[in-house]
Design a protein around this motif. Sequence first.
Motif, mmCIF file in Angstrom:
data_model
loop_
_atom_site.group_PDB
_atom_site.id
_atom_site.type_symbol
_atom_site.label_atom_id
_atom_site.label_comp_id
_atom_site.label_asym_id
_atom_site.label_seq_id
_atom_site.Cartn_x
_atom_site.Cartn_y
_atom_site.Cartn_z
ATOM 1 N N GLY A 96 36.284 -22.918 -14.688
ATOM 2 C CA GLY A 96 36.530 -24.154 -13.963
ATOM 3 C C GLY A 96 37.638 -24.051 -12.937
ATOM 4 N N VAL A 97 38.768 -23.437 -13.305
ATOM 5 C CA VAL A 97 39.885 -23.311 -12.378
ATOM 6 C C VAL A 97 39.535 -22.359 -11.244
ATOM 7 C CG1 VAL A 97 42.294 -22.578 -12.127
ATOM 8 C CG2 VAL A 97 41.585 -23.895 -14.135
ATOM 9 N N ALA A 98 38.867 -21.246 -11.576
ATOM 10 C CA ALA A 98 38.472 -20.293 -10.533
ATOM 11 C C ALA A 98 37.530 -20.941 -9.522
ATOM 12 C CB ALA A 98 37.815 -19.071 -11.171
ATOM 13 N N MET A 99 36.555 -21.720 -10.000
ATOM 14 C CA MET A 99 35.623 -22.386 -9.092
ATOM 15 C C MET A 99 36.341 -23.441 -8.245
ATOM 16 S SD MET A 99 32.698 -20.961 -9.429
ATOM 17 C CE MET A 99 31.571 -22.118 -8.686
ATOM 18 N N ALA A 100 37.266 -24.180 -8.856
ATOM 19 C CA ALA A 100 38.004 -25.190 -8.099
ATOM 20 C C ALA A 100 38.848 -24.539 -7.008
ATOM 21 C CB ALA A 100 38.894 -26.001 -9.051
ATOM 22 N N PHE A 101 39.548 -23.463 -7.339
ATOM 23 C CA PHE A 101 40.390 -22.787 -6.356
ATOM 24 C C PHE A 101 39.545 -22.192 -5.240
ATOM 25 C CE2 PHE A 101 43.093 -19.387 -4.714
ATOM 26 C CZ PHE A 101 44.291 -20.066 -4.560
ATOM 27 N N PHE A 178 37.472 -28.804 -16.482
ATOM 28 C CA PHE A 178 38.530 -28.071 -15.792
ATOM 29 C C PHE A 178 38.333 -28.116 -14.284
ATOM 30 C CE2 PHE A 178 39.352 -26.229 -19.942
ATOM 31 C CZ PHE A 178 40.724 -26.043 -19.920
ATOM 32 N N TYR A 179 37.098 -28.000 -13.849
ATOM 33 C CA TYR A 179 36.840 -28.003 -12.404
ATOM 34 C C TYR A 179 37.299 -29.305 -11.765
ATOM 35 C CZ TYR A 179 34.308 -28.411 -8.031
ATOM 36 O OH TYR A 179 33.987 -28.625 -6.715
ATOM 37 N N LEU A 180 36.938 -30.440 -12.367
ATOM 38 C CA LEU A 180 37.314 -31.730 -11.803
ATOM 39 C C LEU A 180 38.822 -31.941 -11.854
ATOM 40 C CD1 LEU A 180 34.460 -33.930 -13.306
ATOM 41 C CD2 LEU A 180 34.709 -33.221 -10.926
ATOM 42 N N ALA A 181 39.441 -31.567 -12.974
ATOM 43 C CA ALA A 181 40.888 -31.749 -13.097
ATOM 44 C C ALA A 181 41.641 -30.870 -12.107
ATOM 45 C CB ALA A 181 41.328 -31.442 -14.528
ATOM 46 N N ALA A 182 41.233 -29.607 -11.999
ATOM 47 C CA ALA A 182 41.916 -28.695 -11.080
ATOM 48 C C ALA A 182 41.661 -29.082 -9.629
ATOM 49 C CB ALA A 182 41.450 -27.261 -11.338
ATOM 50 N N SER A 183 40.467 -29.537 -9.304
ATOM 51 C CA SER A 183 40.159 -29.953 -7.932
ATOM 52 C C SER A 183 41.025 -31.121 -7.510
ATOM 53 C CB SER A 183 38.676 -30.329 -7.819
ATOM 54 O OG SER A 183 37.848 -29.221 -8.080
ATOM 55 N N ALA A 184 41.174 -32.113 -8.405
ATOM 56 C CA ALA A 184 42.006 -33.270 -8.092
ATOM 57 C C ALA A 184 43.464 -32.859 -7.911
ATOM 58 C CB ALA A 184 41.878 -34.318 -9.191
ATOM 59 N N ALA A 185 43.942 -31.949 -8.765
ATOM 60 C CA ALA A 185 45.331 -31.504 -8.659
ATOM 61 C C ALA A 185 45.564 -30.717 -7.376
ATOM 62 C CB ALA A 185 45.699 -30.663 -9.872
ATOM 63 N N SER A 294 54.855 -34.945 -1.962
ATOM 64 C CA SER A 294 53.732 -34.788 -1.041
ATOM 65 C C SER A 294 53.747 -35.881 0.008
ATOM 66 C CB SER A 294 52.407 -34.831 -1.816
ATOM 67 O OG SER A 294 51.323 -34.774 -0.935
ATOM 68 N N LYS A 295 53.363 -35.515 1.213
ATOM 69 C CA LYS A 295 53.284 -36.473 2.312
ATOM 70 C C LYS A 295 51.833 -36.854 2.611
ATOM 71 C CE LYS A 295 57.437 -34.439 4.323
ATOM 72 N NZ LYS A 295 58.013 -33.722 5.486
ATOM 73 N N GLY A 296 50.940 -36.561 1.617
ATOM 74 C CA GLY A 296 49.537 -36.914 1.812
ATOM 75 C C GLY A 296 48.779 -35.916 2.660
ATOM 76 N N ILE A 297 49.345 -34.721 2.861
ATOM 77 C CA ILE A 297 48.686 -33.707 3.676
ATOM 78 C C ILE A 297 47.929 -32.770 2.745
ATOM 79 C CG2 ILE A 297 49.015 -31.862 5.343
ATOM 80 C CD1 ILE A 297 51.687 -33.157 6.063
ATOM 81 N N SER A 298 46.642 -32.664 2.935
ATOM 82 C CA SER A 298 45.846 -31.785 2.091
ATOM 83 C C SER A 298 45.806 -30.383 2.671
ATOM 84 C CB SER A 298 44.414 -32.325 1.957
ATOM 85 O OG SER A 298 43.811 -32.418 3.219
ATOM 86 N N ALA A 299 45.648 -29.427 1.768
ATOM 87 C CA ALA A 299 45.600 -28.035 2.206
ATOM 88 C C ALA A 299 44.288 -27.756 2.925
ATOM 89 C CB ALA A 299 45.741 -27.110 0.996
ATOM 90 N N ARG A 300 44.380 -26.985 4.002
ATOM 91 C CA ARG A 300 43.179 -26.616 4.734
ATOM 92 C C ARG A 300 42.531 -25.390 4.093
ATOM 93 N NH1 ARG A 300 44.918 -26.994 11.154
ATOM 94 N NH2 ARG A 300 45.341 -29.263 11.173
ATOM 95 N N ARG A 301 41.217 -25.398 4.121
ATOM 96 C CA ARG A 301 40.513 -24.233 3.593
ATOM 97 C C ARG A 301 40.668 -23.051 4.548
ATOM 98 N NH1 ARG A 301 36.781 -28.448 2.385
ATOM 99 N NH2 ARG A 301 36.460 -28.691 0.143
ATOM 100 N N ARG A 302 40.873 -21.887 3.958
ATOM 101 C CA ARG A 302 41.032 -20.682 4.759
ATOM 102 C C ARG A 302 39.712 -19.930 4.816
ATOM 103 N NH1 ARG A 302 45.769 -20.357 1.522
ATOM 104 N NH2 ARG A 302 44.842 -18.704 0.271
ATOM 105 N N GLU A 303 39.413 -19.424 5.998
ATOM 106 C CA GLU A 303 38.211 -18.608 6.157
ATOM 107 C C GLU A 303 38.415 -17.255 5.479
ATOM 108 O OE1 GLU A 303 35.340 -19.243 7.501
ATOM 109 O OE2 GLU A 303 35.719 -21.212 8.403
ATOM 110 N N ILE A 304 37.357 -16.733 4.878
ATOM 111 C CA ILE A 304 37.402 -15.386 4.305
ATOM 112 C C ILE A 304 37.290 -14.389 5.446
ATOM 113 C CG2 ILE A 304 36.230 -13.742 2.790
ATOM 114 C CD1 ILE A 304 35.341 -16.036 1.069
#
Length: 584
Positions: A96-101, A178-185, A294-304
């Motif tokens: 779950g954590v690996a998929m969320a990350f 785990f996926y939902l919890a880790a994704s929200a975090a 946090s200032k409400g800024i979400s992390a941007r996804r990085r290209e592989i």
Amino acid sequence: MTAASSAVPSRRVALARRLAGGANAAWFPYLMVAPLVLILWGYVVQPMLATFVESVSEDGVSNYTQFFTSAGVARTSLITSLAISVASVVLCGVVGVAMAFLLKRFSFPGRRLIEAFILVPAALPPLIGAISFQLLYSEIGILPRGLQHLFGTESPVLAFDGIAGVLVVHTFTMYPFFYLAASAALAGLDPSIEEAAYNLGAGRVRVWRTVLLPMLTPAMVSASLLVFMTSLASYTAPLLFGVDQTMTMQIYINRTNGDLPMASTYASALGLVSIAFLLLMRWYEGRRSYLSQSKGISARRREISNPVGRWLAPVASVLAAIVLLAPVATIALVAFSEDGSWTTEIIPSAYSVDNFVTIVSEPKAFQPILNSLQMSLLATAGCIVIGVLIAYAVRRLRFVGRSLLDIGVMIAWALPGTVVAINLISAFSTGNSFSFGQALIGTFWILPLAYFVRFLPLVFRASSASLALIDPSLEEAARNLGASWFRAFLNITVRLMLPGVIVGALLAFVHGVGEFVASVLIYTSSTVPISVAINNRMYSFEIGTAAAYGMLQVVLIFVVMWFSSRLENGGGRAAARQAEQWTN
């Protein structure tokens, strides 16, 4: 005329305000909470006590002495259940954590494909999920026999059985916790904190250890305890993969053999373990809190950027989508197979729609569907009324014992289905005041009652979460204008929280339609639900008809999931519009 006519409305307003003022009196919360407490006592707590009394009814505490001191089946079952639960937590956490990350931090070809199907295994009813994995991965499964045919071996390849099979089922059906919890975090984590750690020279491992994991800790603890309790309550996977020495299986075996005192002993022990973990979860969540600035800024996804990774990503995405959809595809495939046609072949050799025709056209085959729908609707109606009132009491009223009322509702969620069934058997085998002097065991009403007890927390939690977003001043304004408490509650509060209530009710209804663990212990020949009909068909080697029942359940669940998502997305905007209209 002016003085007389103005005096009448004034007296009416004053009278209305005095009546509405009763809701502000010190005794009002207790008047409202008293029947709710009585219901929880009569159908949740009192049956638990009845089970304990049943466990010591014959030989005193000898059953508990045997359970905790002997090295026989009892201790082995407890150790096996705990070991399976711990292993399930570890495996689900890794997946779950690996998929969320991966899905929340990286952008790669095929990411949306995985996101579309990531929660599909969690949508399967417990019995159907276990059956689909058995048909896929056990010694009689499609994959092991296909590999056996491909490699020409004497026995199936990569076949899962026993505890390994149980862990496969648990991992693929519970990792969404785990996926939902880790994704929200991860979504709420300010990326500047992680970037600051990198700028200060920290490596990836140290950032994970000192920044990411601490921020994920609350979510991971909650998910771990949810998976642990769900695994501890698991019955269908051990049943289908032949693991007899677990707590839930021993409850069923002792109940089937007529040894209700020993079944009650197992149920009491398992119930205590489950409640202990529920209280631990509540204690931990209230004790610790990790807050980021946090200032409400979400992390941007990085290209592989790695060329090999970019080439492997779409291939892995397709494979992951196939794995996620395989259980549903298996049920659909087998649902159209002819009963008795699938023996030694890799996949069924003969297909027909006769299974669905039989279910719809034969009254005896269609009756389980009617039973499940009727009993689930009754239970859901009770869950709506009681769940909404308890949510209001916990969120809006101030009275002594408010937290105990909250815990009393959630105890039913912590108790495994087998324990709930044994509790009801112990409490309602004879008539008492809560059953109006009638014995409920062996009647139609015992199953709706079991569903009500098990799934009341779903409606309560959904209603409570919805109510937390509603400003209490809206209701107070209506009461200040002369509305009674009941009118303000019904026309304003309930209407605003209606989307959340409906979502919780739909979840309770779907869980009731698919419920098996409690049903298998208390159903009668005239009240067979769909889940028990599926199990009976499987044991009669009518696998196609069993899968057809299961496919109908899956379709119902996906329809409800779609409808629930529409309500969740549009409910907040609709509630805001209604609130604006009423306040104006």
